[in-house]
Design an enzyme around this catalytic site. Structure first.
Site, PDB file in Angstrom:
ATOM      1  N   THR A 313      -1.321 -11.381   6.202  1.00 33.02           N
ATOM      2  CA  THR A 313      -0.445 -12.520   6.458  1.00 33.02           C
ATOM      3  C   THR A 313      -0.359 -12.752   7.957  1.00 33.02           C
ATOM      4  O   THR A 313      -0.320 -11.791   8.734  1.00 33.02           O
ATOM      5  CB  THR A 313       0.956 -12.291   5.860  1.00 33.02           C
ATOM      6  OG1 THR A 313       1.777 -13.425   6.139  1.00 33.02           O
ATOM      7  CG2 THR A 313       1.618 -11.049   6.417  1.00 33.02           C
ATOM      8  N   HIS A 365       5.003   4.232   0.780  1.00 32.29           N
ATOM      9  CA  HIS A 365       4.946   5.636   1.179  1.00 32.29           C
ATOM     10  C   HIS A 365       4.770   6.570  -0.023  1.00 32.29           C
ATOM     11  O   HIS A 365       4.425   7.741   0.131  1.00 32.29           O
ATOM     12  CB  HIS A 365       6.227   6.002   1.937  1.00 32.29           C
ATOM     13  CG  HIS A 365       6.003   7.023   3.013  1.00 32.29           C
ATOM     14  ND1 HIS A 365       4.915   7.857   3.031  1.00 32.29           N
ATOM     15  CD2 HIS A 365       6.738   7.352   4.108  1.00 32.29           C
ATOM     16  CE1 HIS A 365       4.983   8.655   4.090  1.00 32.29           C
ATOM     17  NE2 HIS A 365       6.082   8.368   4.760  1.00 32.29           N
TER      18      HIS A 365
END
Length: 394
Positions: A313, A365
């Site tokens: 993006t 994560h």
């Protein structure tokens, strides 16, 4: 003999749609393959076209109504006889007969597309002559009302200090984007790591070859192709960033489908470039250009926005200097580009003014450790600062 006009067959990922706009009225002549209706889903706007020359006999689903896959939305009559409704309407008009219709007088009673047009234009629903089914107001009616000369109209006075508000309903796409972004923040262990890249080498390379590139390939040489190719190479080195989580399983993708976030009037869309490891720079630039044009016109298909193993993006197009992009689930990584800003940098003990860009990598994560995330972002930085390595596959 009337035939049924049905909504398209939606993919499994799309439950239903909303009738956004009827482009043709009952009895109005229409040509084969002419668009008669737009159906808005939470991903794209689908066009319904006429199966032949003829006209609509009846509209079953009005603007704002919810429709299911393959559901009947109208009746259509093909051939020369299809103009009978038009002739009847003309005859009624010539005879002085006016149909009796029940007018809807408030904005809230209108279809979503009409409500938006009325709200943005500041026109009261009661002031617009509806020509739709049952006297309903259409978008074209609002536009025609705006186009009328405002003779002998006294401007409305607004009291000093009055606080103006307007309420506009969310589009299905905007609601879906909101749901997905909220889910990403709640369902993932999202973390963002940052780095910066010296854009001078790519800017010089682009300046030197952009004219020849465009002449040869018919596409402008931008920065996105370098980022897409650098990300593809980095994904090869760090497969976890190209993976996704499916329940208790980790799915490692042996291909590289990179989504490029594109802003449109309807909201954020992410069309996907397939097999970017096999694409040339020219193919990447042409693909992005084609997707951007389709996004502006609302012509992206569901297939073009389905899948993707990684997303890029670019907030820099709007002037963003630094941001934390949100994951596009079920992907586990997204790269954020930003504005190129000249800054004083220390180079070999000397201060130089260089065009710098902050890079942001948001990652899940649960899937990606900090070491892998940092290594992935550093790999992109190095490939961009030495584009010869990227081009020569070093």
């Amino acid at each position: 003999m009337a035939t049924e006009i049905k909504a398209p067959v939606f993919p499994e990922s799309v439950a239903d749609g909303t009738i956004a706009t009827w482009h043709k009225k009952v009895g109005e002549p229409v040509s084969r393959d002419e668009v008669i209706c737009d159906i808005e889903t939470d991903k794209v706007v689908l066009e319904v076209v006429a199966p032949a020359d003829g006209s609509l006999v009846a509209i079953i689903k009005d603007e704002g109504d919810t429709v299911l896959s393959d559901e009947v939305i109208a009746q259509f009559e093909a051939g020369a006889g299809a103009g009978a409704a038009v002739e009847q309407a003309v005859a009624q008009t010539q005879a002085g007969a006016a149909p009796v219709v029940e007018r809807t007088e408030t904005v809230s009673d209108q279809a979503p597309a009409v409500r938006k047009a009325l709200t943005e234009s500041g026109i009261a629903a009661a002031d617009v002559q509806g020509t739709g089914r049952g006297g309903r107001i259409t978008k074209e009616d609002v536009a025609n009302h705006q186009a009328k000369p405002a003779a002998n109209v006294t401007p409305l006075s607004v009291a000093v200090g009055e606080r103006i508000e307007k309420r506009v309903p969310m589009t299905r796409l905007r609601k879906r984007v909101a749901e997905r972004l909220l889910a990403a923040t709640q369902e993932t262990a999202m973390l963002t790591t940052f780095n910066e890249v010296n854009m001078k080498p790519i800017m010089e390379l682009r300046k030197q070859y952009k004219d020849a590139f465009e002449k040869r390939h018919g596409a402008r040489l931008g920065f996105m192709s370098f980022f897409v190719k650098a990300a593809t190479e980095a994904l090869k080195r760090y497969p976890a960033v190209n993976a996704s989580i499916d329940g208790d399983d980790i799915v490692y993708h042996g291909y590289y489908d990179i989504g490029v976030a594109v802003s449109s009037d309807r909201g954020l869309v992410v069309p996907v470039l397939r097999d970017t490891d096999r694409m040339s720079y020219a193919e990447v630039e042409s693909g992005i250009g084609a997707y951007a044009a389709k996004a502006r016109d609302g012509k992206l298909s569901i297939e073009e926005m389905t899948g993707g193993t990684f997303t890029i993006t670019n907030g820099g197009t709007f002037g963003s200097l630094l941001s934390t992009p949100i994951l596009n689930q079920p992907q586990t990584g997204i790269l954020g580009m930003h504005k190129i800003q000249e800054r004083p940098m220390a180079v070999n003990g000397q201060v130089e003014i260089l065009p710098m860009m902050y890079l942001a990598l948001s990652y899940d994560h649960r899937m990606i450790d900090g070491k892998e995330a940092v290594g992935f972002l550093v790999a992109i930085k190095e490939l961009l600062e030495e584009p010869a390595k990227l081009i020569l596959d070093l």
